[in-house]
Design a protein around this motif. Structure first.
Motif, mmCIF file in Angstrom:
data_model
loop_
_atom_site.group_PDB
_atom_site.id
_atom_site.type_symbol
_atom_site.label_atom_id
_atom_site.label_comp_id
_atom_site.label_asym_id
_atom_site.label_seq_id
_atom_site.Cartn_x
_atom_site.Cartn_y
_atom_site.Cartn_z
ATOM 1 N N ASP A 1 -4.593 -41.360 -48.135
ATOM 2 C CA ASP A 1 -3.674 -40.869 -49.173
ATOM 3 C C ASP A 1 -2.332 -40.455 -48.574
ATOM 4 O OD1 ASP A 1 -5.668 -41.192 -51.127
ATOM 5 O OD2 ASP A 1 -6.539 -39.244 -50.603
ATOM 6 N N LEU A 2 -1.748 -41.348 -47.820
ATOM 7 C CA LEU A 2 -0.488 -41.033 -47.160
ATOM 8 C C LEU A 2 0.689 -41.143 -48.115
ATOM 9 C CD1 LEU A 2 -0.956 -42.871 -43.750
ATOM 10 C CD2 LEU A 2 -0.827 -40.413 -44.108
ATOM 11 N N ASN A 3 1.655 -40.270 -47.893
ATOM 12 C CA ASN A 3 2.889 -40.296 -48.662
ATOM 13 C C ASN A 3 3.900 -41.177 -47.932
ATOM 14 O OD1 ASN A 3 5.747 -39.230 -49.193
ATOM 15 N ND2 ASN A 3 4.574 -38.271 -50.845
ATOM 16 N N PHE A 4 4.475 -42.148 -48.654
ATOM 17 C CA PHE A 4 5.391 -43.096 -48.022
ATOM 18 C C PHE A 4 6.590 -42.392 -47.395
ATOM 19 C CE2 PHE A 4 9.120 -45.906 -48.216
ATOM 20 C CZ PHE A 4 8.673 -46.961 -47.435
ATOM 21 N N THR A 5 7.104 -41.388 -48.086
ATOM 22 C CA THR A 5 8.260 -40.651 -47.562
ATOM 23 C C THR A 5 7.920 -39.966 -46.247
ATOM 24 O OG1 THR A 5 9.078 -40.252 -49.810
ATOM 25 C CG2 THR A 5 9.954 -38.848 -48.054
ATOM 26 N N GLU A 6 6.743 -39.380 -46.179
ATOM 27 C CA GLU A 6 6.324 -38.704 -44.949
ATOM 28 C C GLU A 6 6.109 -39.701 -43.814
ATOM 29 O OE1 GLU A 6 2.895 -36.421 -45.969
ATOM 30 O OE2 GLU A 6 4.054 -34.804 -46.901
ATOM 31 N N ILE A 7 5.624 -40.882 -44.147
ATOM 32 C CA ILE A 7 5.454 -41.923 -43.125
ATOM 33 C C ILE A 7 6.809 -42.293 -42.531
ATOM 34 C CG2 ILE A 7 4.760 -44.316 -42.707
ATOM 35 C CD1 ILE A 7 2.694 -43.972 -44.959
ATOM 36 N N MET A 8 7.793 -42.502 -43.404
ATOM 37 C CA MET A 8 9.135 -42.855 -42.938
ATOM 38 C C MET A 8 9.745 -41.721 -42.118
ATOM 39 S SD MET A 8 9.844 -45.953 -43.796
ATOM 40 C CE MET A 8 8.144 -46.247 -43.314
ATOM 41 N N GLN A 9 9.502 -40.492 -42.545
ATOM 42 C CA GLN A 9 10.013 -39.338 -41.800
ATOM 43 C C GLN A 9 9.382 -39.263 -40.411
ATOM 44 O OE1 GLN A 9 9.075 -36.168 -44.556
ATOM 45 N NE2 GLN A 9 11.166 -36.099 -45.356
ATOM 46 N N SER A 10 8.102 -39.602 -40.338
ATOM 47 C CA SER A 10 7.413 -39.594 -39.051
ATOM 48 C C SER A 10 7.994 -40.654 -38.118
ATOM 49 C CB SER A 10 5.915 -39.843 -39.258
ATOM 50 O OG SER A 10 5.232 -39.866 -38.024
ATOM 51 N N PHE A 11 8.250 -41.835 -38.661
ATOM 52 C CA PHE A 11 8.836 -42.898 -37.839
ATOM 53 C C PHE A 11 10.265 -42.546 -37.416
ATOM 54 C CE2 PHE A 11 5.355 -45.629 -39.235
ATOM 55 C CZ PHE A 11 5.146 -46.400 -38.096
ATOM 56 N N ASN B 1 2.041 -36.090 -37.818
ATOM 57 C CA ASN B 1 2.988 -35.333 -36.993
ATOM 58 C C ASN B 1 2.894 -35.748 -35.525
ATOM 59 O OD1 ASN B 1 3.804 -33.906 -39.260
ATOM 60 N ND2 ASN B 1 2.406 -32.203 -38.885
ATOM 61 N N GLU B 2 1.678 -35.914 -35.046
ATOM 62 C CA GLU B 2 1.482 -36.303 -33.652
ATOM 63 C C GLU B 2 1.958 -37.735 -33.402
ATOM 64 O OE1 GLU B 2 -0.072 -34.765 -30.780
ATOM 65 O OE2 GLU B 2 0.391 -32.932 -31.874
ATOM 66 N N MET B 3 1.857 -38.581 -34.414
ATOM 67 C CA MET B 3 2.309 -39.961 -34.274
ATOM 68 C C MET B 3 3.807 -40.026 -33.999
ATOM 69 S SD MET B 3 1.940 -43.151 -36.966
ATOM 70 C CE MET B 3 3.422 -42.696 -37.891
ATOM 71 N N ALA B 4 4.548 -39.049 -34.501
ATOM 72 C CA ALA B 4 5.998 -39.027 -34.296
ATOM 73 C C ALA B 4 6.365 -38.811 -32.831
ATOM 74 C CB ALA B 4 6.631 -37.940 -35.161
#
Length: 241
Positions: free
Chosen positions: A48-58, A229-232
């Motif tokens: 259930d990932l949020n697309f915005t949060e994924i982009m922020q992480s990248f 967060n750790e992925m970032a």
């Protein structure tokens, strides 16, 4: 009075641009490593990932990757400036720069590879304590918990990125410096720009931010998900933490 320093300084700018292009390519490769981690692990662990949060992480990850190359450039900057003042550009020193970035890229790839298995197993990046006690047997044990397709895909992509980085470094050509003299004195404005612009960019990259405090762990906290967060972060930044 005739001067050859300005020509030497202009050539130093060309060298910086060549190394900058190489670094941009390697930063892109590090982003591909992060994408690999995302699609092989994080995507399945957090459905259930949020697309915005994924982009922020990248995006945060991009900043941490740039920081690594900012630090790599610090000694290179001073050596290139010394050459500019020295007004000599022997080809052997270009080989030193290529070797330096080659070793750095090998270390980045190796740490990223080892870190992948730890991340999949624990949901976070390795830190100095884990690296201190690491042995090949640890990674082999962690790999047993993974599906074979995860191991194969990540290994193949890691090798491909390692080879691509090596090929880029090997193909790097700095050109020949023409030992020329200028009949006119060098303009102070041009000299200042050619000396200070690379330095400012390197400092900003090494700090990771224009804010008062340098890039830190809290800049990776873009979500309530620990894995995201750790992925970032990246394996190199976490190595001494």
């Amino acid at each position: 009075m005739p001067s050859r320093f300005i020509f030497s300084l202009r050539f130093s700018s060309k060298v910086f641009v060549k190394l900058l292009k190489l670094s941009i390519a390697m930063i892109f490769f590090m982003t591909l490593f992060r994408m690999n981690l995302f699609f092989l692990n994080v995507y399945y662990v957090l459905p259930d990932l949020n697309f915005t949060e994924i982009m922020q992480s990248f995006f945060a990850g991009l900043r941490f990757d740039i920081l690594i190359f900012g630090f790599l450039f610090i000694p290179v900057y001073f050596f290139i400036m010394l050459q500019a003042v020295w007004e000599k550009w022997p080809q052997k020193l270009f080989l030193v720069y290529k070797t330096y970035f080659g070793i750095a890229w090998i270390l980045i790839c190796c740490l990223t590879f080892i870190d992948f298995f730890y991340f999949v197993h624990h949901g976070k990046r390795m830190r100095f304590a884990e690296y201190s006690s690491w042995t090949p047997e640890v990674t082999l044990e962690q790999a047993k918990a993974l599906q074979i397709n995860q191991i194969v895909v990540f290994t193949i992509i890691s090798i491909v990125l390692l080879v691509l980085g090596h090929m880029l470094i090997k193909s790097l050509k700095f050109g020949e410096w023409k030992d020329e003299y200028s009949p006119h004195p060098a303009k102070k404005g041009e000299m200042a720009l050619r000396i200070l612009v690379p330095l400012v960019l390197i400092v900003l990259a090494a700090r990771g931010t224009v804010e008062a405090h340098h890039l830190a762990l809290e800049h990776s906290e873009v979500s309530n998900s620990k894995e995201l967060n750790e992925m970032a972060l990246n394996a190199v930044w976490c190595f001494d933490k």
